[in-house]
Design an enzyme around this catalytic site. Structure first.
Site, PDB file in Angstrom:
ATOM      1  N   ARG A  46       0.711  -1.072   0.201  1.00  0.00           N
ATOM      2  CA  ARG A  46      -0.005   0.037  -0.130  1.00  0.00           C
ATOM      3  C   ARG A  46       1.034   1.193  -0.088  1.00  0.00           C
ATOM      4  O   ARG A  46       0.502   2.397  -0.713  1.00  0.00           O
ATOM      5  CB  ARG A  46      -1.033   0.071   1.445  1.00  0.00           C
ATOM      6  CG  ARG A  46      -1.882   1.417   1.389  1.00  0.00           C
ATOM      7  CD  ARG A  46      -2.821   1.501   2.420  1.00  0.00           C
ATOM      8  NE  ARG A  46      -2.759   0.300   3.612  1.00  0.00           N
ATOM      9  CZ  ARG A  46      -2.134   1.008   4.664  1.00  0.00           C
ATOM     10  NH1 ARG A  46      -1.830   2.351   4.484  1.00  0.00           N
ATOM     11  NH2 ARG A  46      -1.978   0.053   5.626  1.00  0.00           N
ATOM     12  N   ASP A 170      -6.007  18.782 -15.252  1.00  0.00           N
ATOM     13  CA  ASP A 170      -6.218  17.458 -15.862  1.00  0.00           C
ATOM     14  C   ASP A 170      -5.735  17.321 -17.209  1.00  0.00           C
ATOM     15  O   ASP A 170      -6.326  17.991 -18.273  1.00  0.00           O
ATOM     16  CB  ASP A 170      -7.711  17.205 -15.596  1.00  0.00           C
ATOM     17  CG  ASP A 170      -8.154  15.736 -16.055  1.00  0.00           C
ATOM     18  OD1 ASP A 170      -7.322  15.043 -16.804  1.00  0.00           O
ATOM     19  OD2 ASP A 170      -9.079  15.107 -15.409  1.00  0.00           O
ATOM     20  N   LYS A 195      -7.161   5.899 -19.588  1.00  0.00           N
ATOM     21  CA  LYS A 195      -7.353   6.282 -20.964  1.00  0.00           C
ATOM     22  C   LYS A 195      -6.294   5.949 -21.987  1.00  0.00           C
ATOM     23  O   LYS A 195      -5.667   5.006 -22.315  1.00  0.00           O
ATOM     24  CB  LYS A 195      -7.848   7.841 -20.950  1.00  0.00           C
ATOM     25  CG  LYS A 195      -8.755   7.901 -19.829  1.00  0.00           C
ATOM     26  CD  LYS A 195     -10.132   7.165 -20.223  1.00  0.00           C
ATOM     27  CE  LYS A 195     -11.303   7.745 -19.309  1.00  0.00           C
ATOM     28  NZ  LYS A 195     -11.322   7.647 -18.063  1.00  0.00           N
TER      29      LYS A 195
END
Length: 378
Positions: A46, A170, A195
Site C-alpha cells: 500500500r 487534468d 485512457k
C-alpha cells in the site's frame, strides 16, 4: 532523451537481477525486513511496490515532475488530492468538466465544507473576479470534457502564482506526449491512466504528478493513509501501454484531424468541437501551449433521432463510455459521462440530446469515415 524514447526506456528496475526486458510483476502484499530497524526500501505494497514504483518514475519523467503517484483510478487520484483541502476552502473550477469530477465536488467535497465556483476558464479575467480570501486552488481541464474548451495554462499560472494558489490541471486528453502543464506553471497534473496512458481499454488507473517535494510528501501521506494505490498487475499494464504512447497519439491525432474535417462538411452535422480545426475559437492557444491537438471530438447533429441512429448503427466505432484506447469509441454524454449533472445545468453548457463525443482510435481512417457515413444515412 526524447519523449518517444522515454516511453520505452524511462525506468530501470534496479531490484531485478534476471535481465528481464519487461518490469516484473511483484504480486506481493508485504516484504521481509532484513533485520530489526532495516528495510529493503519496500515494507508494504500500500505504501510502495517495485512494479508501481517503476510506472510512477516513468510518468514523473514524462510530465517533467518531481514525483508521480499511481492510483486505482482517475477518480481515486482526484479524491485523494481533495484531501489537501479543509472545510472553508474555496476552489475555482472549469465549468465544463468530466461528470465524475462534478459529482465528487458537488456531493462529497461540498459535504466536507469545500466550496466551488465554476467558470469558463477560456476567459482568464473571470478567474480574478471570483477569487476570495479563502480560495486555495484553480482546477482546470484543457481541452475540457466534452466541449473541448482550451485554457491558457501559462496565463492562469500567472494569476495563481501571484496569489499563492495551487494550479491543478487534468491532462488526460492530451497526455504528456502533447502537453506539459508543469512546464507551463501548473503545480499538480491529473491523469485518468485508464485512457491514453494505458491505451487498450483493459485497466483502470489514475495519476497525480507534482512539481515539488513538499506536495509529494503531503500527497504520499494521504496516499498511504487512504490506500487507493494501483495494483502491481495494473501498474505493469500501464508500463506496457506507455511503450506505444507516442505512436498511438500520432496515429489517433492524424485520424481525428481527418474525421473532424469530414464531419464539418456533413449536412447532418451542425457543429464540430475539435481544437485542431482552425475554426475552433481556442486554436491559437492550443498551438501555443501544446505539441498537438489530441484525438477527442465532440459534435452536434441535426436531431436527437439522428444522434440515436448513429449510436445504434455504428459498427467499427463502439458505443461505449471511456476514451483513449486503440478502438474508436462513441459516447452520448447526456446519458453517460454527464448523466448525474442536472438537466438545466447540463444543457446550458451545450450537453444536450444532439451532442455526441468520439474518441478516435487507430483503425484505418477510411473505415472510420465509412462507418459514420452509413450511420448518418437517412
Amino acid at each position: 532523451m526524447e519523449i518517444s524514447t522515454l516511453c520505452i526506456h524511462g525506468s530501470t528496475d534496479s531490484s531485478d537481477t534476471t535481465g528481464s526486458i519487461t518490469v516484473p510483476i511483484y504480486q506481493t502484499a508485504t516484504f521481509v525486513h532484513p533485520a530489526v530497524g532495516q528495510s529493503t526500501g519496500y515494507d508494504y505494497s500500500r505504501v510502495q511496490n517495485p512494479t508501481r514504483e517503476q510506472v510512477e518514475k516513468i510518468i514523473a519523467k514524462l510530465e517533467k515532475g518531481v514525483d508521480a503517484l499511481a492510483f486505482s483510478s482517475g477518480m481515486a487520484a482526484i479524491a485523494a488530492m481533495m484531501e489537501l483541502f479543509e472545510p472553508g476552502d474555496h476552489i475555482i473550477a472549469s465549468e465544463d468538466l468530466y461528470g465524475g469530477s462534478i459529482r465528487l465536488f458537488n456531493n462529497l467535497s461540498r459535504k466536507n465544507g469545500i466550496t466551488f465556483d465554476y467558470i469558463n476558464m477560456s476567459k482568464t479575467e473571470d478567474i480574478v473576479r471570483v477569487i476570495k480570501p479563502e480560495t486555495k486552488a484553480v482546477f482546470i481541464e484543457t481541452p475540457s470534457n466534452p466541449m473541448m474548451q482550451v485554457t491558457d495554462i501559462a496565463e492562469v499560472a500567472k494569476i495563481t502564482k501571484d496569489r499563492g494558489l495551487l494550479l491543478i490541471v487534468d491532462n488526460t486528453f492530451l497526455t504528456p506526449y502533447f502537453q506539459l502543464p508543469l512546464r507551463l506553471g501548473a503545480d499538480i497534473v491529473i491523469h485518468s491512466g485508464t485512457k491514453y496512458l494505458s491505451g487498450h481499454n483493459d485497466t483502470l488507473a489514475g495519476f497525480l504528478v507534482v512539481n515539488s517535494e513538499e506536495l509529494s510528501q503531503r500527497l504520499r501521506y494521504i496516499y498511504k493513509t487512504t490506500g487507493a494505490c494501483l495494483s502491481p498487475f495494473d501498474s505493469w499494464l500501464i508500463i506496457r501501454g506507455l511503450k506505444t504512447l507516442a505512436v498511438r497519439m500520432e496515429k489517433q491525432q492524424e485520424n481525428a484531424t481527418r474525421l473532424a474535417t469530414w464531419l464539418s462538411n456533413h449536412s447532418r452535422v451542425t457543429k464540430v468541437y475539435y481544437p485542431g480545426l482552425v475554426s475552433h475559437p481556442d486554436y491559437e492557444i492550443s498551438k501555443k501551449q501544446a505539441r498537438g491537438f489530441g484525438a477527442m471530438i465532440s459534435f452536434e447533429v441535426d436531431s436527437e433521432e439522428t444522434a440515436r441512429k448513429i449510436l445504434e448503427r455504428v459498427k467499427i466505432a463502439l458505443y461505449a463510455e471511456s476514451l483513449g484506447g486503440v478502438e474508436s469509441l462513441i459516447t452520448y454524454p447526456m446519458l453517460q459521462t454527464h448523466a448525474d449533472v442536472p438537466k438545466e445545468e447540463r444543457e446550458a453548457k451545450g450537453i444536450h440530446e444532439r451532442l455526441l463525443r468520439m474518441s478516435v482510435g487507430i483503425e484505418d481512417i477510411n473505415d472510420i469515415i465509412e462507418d459514420l457515413a452509413q450511420a448518418l444515412l437517412s
